[in-house]
Design a protein around this motif. Structure first.
Motif, short mmCIF file in Angstrom:
data_model
loop_
_atom_site.label_atom_id
_atom_site.label_comp_id
_atom_site.label_asym_id
_atom_site.label_seq_id
_atom_site.Cartn_x
_atom_site.Cartn_y
_atom_site.Cartn_z
N GLY A 1 16.17 44.74 51.91
CA GLY A 1 15.20 45.48 52.69
C GLY A 1 14.67 46.71 51.98
O GLY A 1 13.73 47.35 52.45
N VAL A 2 15.27 47.03 50.84
CA VAL A 2 14.83 48.18 50.04
C VAL A 2 14.33 47.72 48.68
O VAL A 2 13.25 48.10 48.23
N LEU A 3 15.12 46.87 48.01
CA LEU A 3 14.74 46.35 46.70
C LEU A 3 14.09 44.98 46.83
O LEU A 3 14.44 44.20 47.72
N GLU A 4 13.15 44.72 45.95
CA GLU A 4 12.50 43.42 45.95
C GLU A 4 13.52 42.31 45.70
O GLU A 4 13.47 41.24 46.32
N THR A 5 14.45 42.59 44.76
CA THR A 5 15.55 41.66 44.49
C THR A 5 16.86 42.41 44.72
O THR A 5 17.25 43.25 43.90
N PRO A 6 17.55 42.15 45.83
CA PRO A 6 18.81 42.85 46.10
C PRO A 6 19.83 42.61 45.00
O PRO A 6 19.79 41.59 44.29
N THR A 7 20.75 43.53 44.85
CA THR A 7 21.81 43.42 43.85
C THR A 7 22.90 42.48 44.36
O THR A 7 23.39 42.63 45.47
N THR A 8 23.27 41.52 43.54
CA THR A 8 24.34 40.58 43.89
C THR A 8 25.67 41.13 43.39
O THR A 8 25.82 41.44 42.21
N VAL A 9 26.62 41.25 44.30
CA VAL A 9 27.92 41.84 43.98
C VAL A 9 29.03 40.93 44.46
O VAL A 9 28.96 40.39 45.57
N VAL A 10 30.06 40.75 43.62
CA VAL A 10 31.26 40.05 44.05
C VAL A 10 32.29 41.10 44.43
O VAL A 10 32.65 41.95 43.60
N ALA A 11 32.73 41.08 45.67
CA ALA A 11 33.70 42.04 46.17
C ALA A 11 35.07 41.37 46.27
O ALA A 11 35.19 40.27 46.84
N ILE A 12 36.09 42.03 45.70
CA ILE A 12 37.45 41.49 45.72
C ILE A 12 38.41 42.58 46.18
O ILE A 12 38.52 43.64 45.54
N GLU A 13 39.12 42.33 47.26
CA GLU A 13 40.11 43.28 47.73
C GLU A 13 41.42 43.08 46.97
O GLU A 13 41.81 41.94 46.68
N ARG A 14 42.07 44.17 46.63
CA ARG A 14 43.39 44.05 46.01
C ARG A 14 44.42 43.89 47.12
O ARG A 14 44.64 44.80 47.92
N VAL A 15 45.05 42.72 47.18
CA VAL A 15 45.98 42.41 48.26
C VAL A 15 47.43 42.38 47.81
O VAL A 15 48.34 42.41 48.63
N GLU A 16 47.67 42.31 46.49
CA GLU A 16 49.02 42.30 45.95
C GLU A 16 49.11 43.33 44.84
O GLU A 16 48.11 43.84 44.36
N SER A 17 50.34 43.58 44.40
CA SER A 17 50.55 44.61 43.38
C SER A 17 49.92 44.25 42.06
O SER A 17 49.44 45.09 41.33
N GLY A 18 49.90 42.94 41.72
CA GLY A 18 49.29 42.53 40.45
C GLY A 18 50.05 43.09 39.28
O GLY A 18 51.20 43.51 39.39
#
Length: 233
Positions: free
Chosen positions: A203-220
């Protein structure tokens, strides 16, 4: 403040920039001017990118702030010429931002830009995968990365810098869904939850930014045990 050598470099300011940056628009415009002059001279930005600095780089980065809560600590991995960390710092001065970059000449550039624009960011030299760096810079509520690595490697490098329940925001292109399918298991092994695609700037940019969101759920992999929450005001 106009940097020496950037005079005469003009780039039309799109309407979207006024919406995204608001009162901070003059600072964003000066960053674009610095990129178009010194950034090109120093090989940080290709000459062909000058006409696309606002839409493809600056605004594309700044709208990431839509998905970052107030007062968060953010580590931007592989900041390079300053993306997405510098536009994010301009648009969201409430954030505590660390710019992490391994190359000395880029670190020098980031420090100069931060000083010129008066941005309260921290610039660190190092690689996210190095344990000594992880311990030095601590963990963050949000870790960002743009054009750094495929999703599997990015999760392995970046999730140790994310506090538990924090989020990795990886700016991606049209291949985002394919990367998720290919690297889902690797993300899980690195301590991440189910990757999801979000769009920033709709609604602001002609081409919205595509983002992959990943929550950290373990200590890793080993990082820093201490948790950091949002800054209190």
């Amino acid at each position: 403040m106009q940097s020496e050598g950037s005079e005469g470099v003009e780039s039309p300011v799109p309407q979207a920039a006024r919406l995204v940056f608001g009162d901070h628009l003059p600072v964003a415009a000066e960053f674009v001017s610095l990129l178009a002059s010194h950034g090109v001279e120093r090989g940080l930005i290709g000459p062909r990118e000058v006409d696309r600095l606002w839409d493809r780089h600056v605004l594309n980065s700044a709208v990431l702030g839509e998905h970052i809560p107030q007062g968060c600590r953010v580590i931007d991995v592989g900041s390079g010429a300053g993306f997405p960390g510098i536009p994010l710092a301009i648009a969201r001065p409430d954030l505590d931002i660390v710019l992490l970059e391994p190359m000395a000449r880029r670190v020098e550039w980031l420090i100069e830009v931060a000083d010129t624009l008066g941005l309260p960011v921290t610039v660190e030299r190092g690689r996210a995968e190095e344990k000594v760096v992880r311990h030095r810079i601590d963990v963050a509520d949000v870790v960002t990365a743009r054009a750094v690595a495929p999703l599997a490697r990015l999760a392995e490098w970046c999730l140790p810098l994310v506090r538990p329940s924090g989020t990795l925001l990886a700016l991606k292109g049209q291949s985002a869904a394919e990367e998720i399918e290919r690297d889902r298991s690797a993300v899980r092994r690195a301590g991440g939850g189910e990757p999801r695609i979000i769009r920033c700037g709709a609604g602001v940019l002609e081409t919205p930014t595509t983002v992959v969101a990943i929550e950290r759920v373990e200590s890793g992999p080993p990082g820093v045990a201490r948790k950091r929450g949002p800054k209190k005001h």
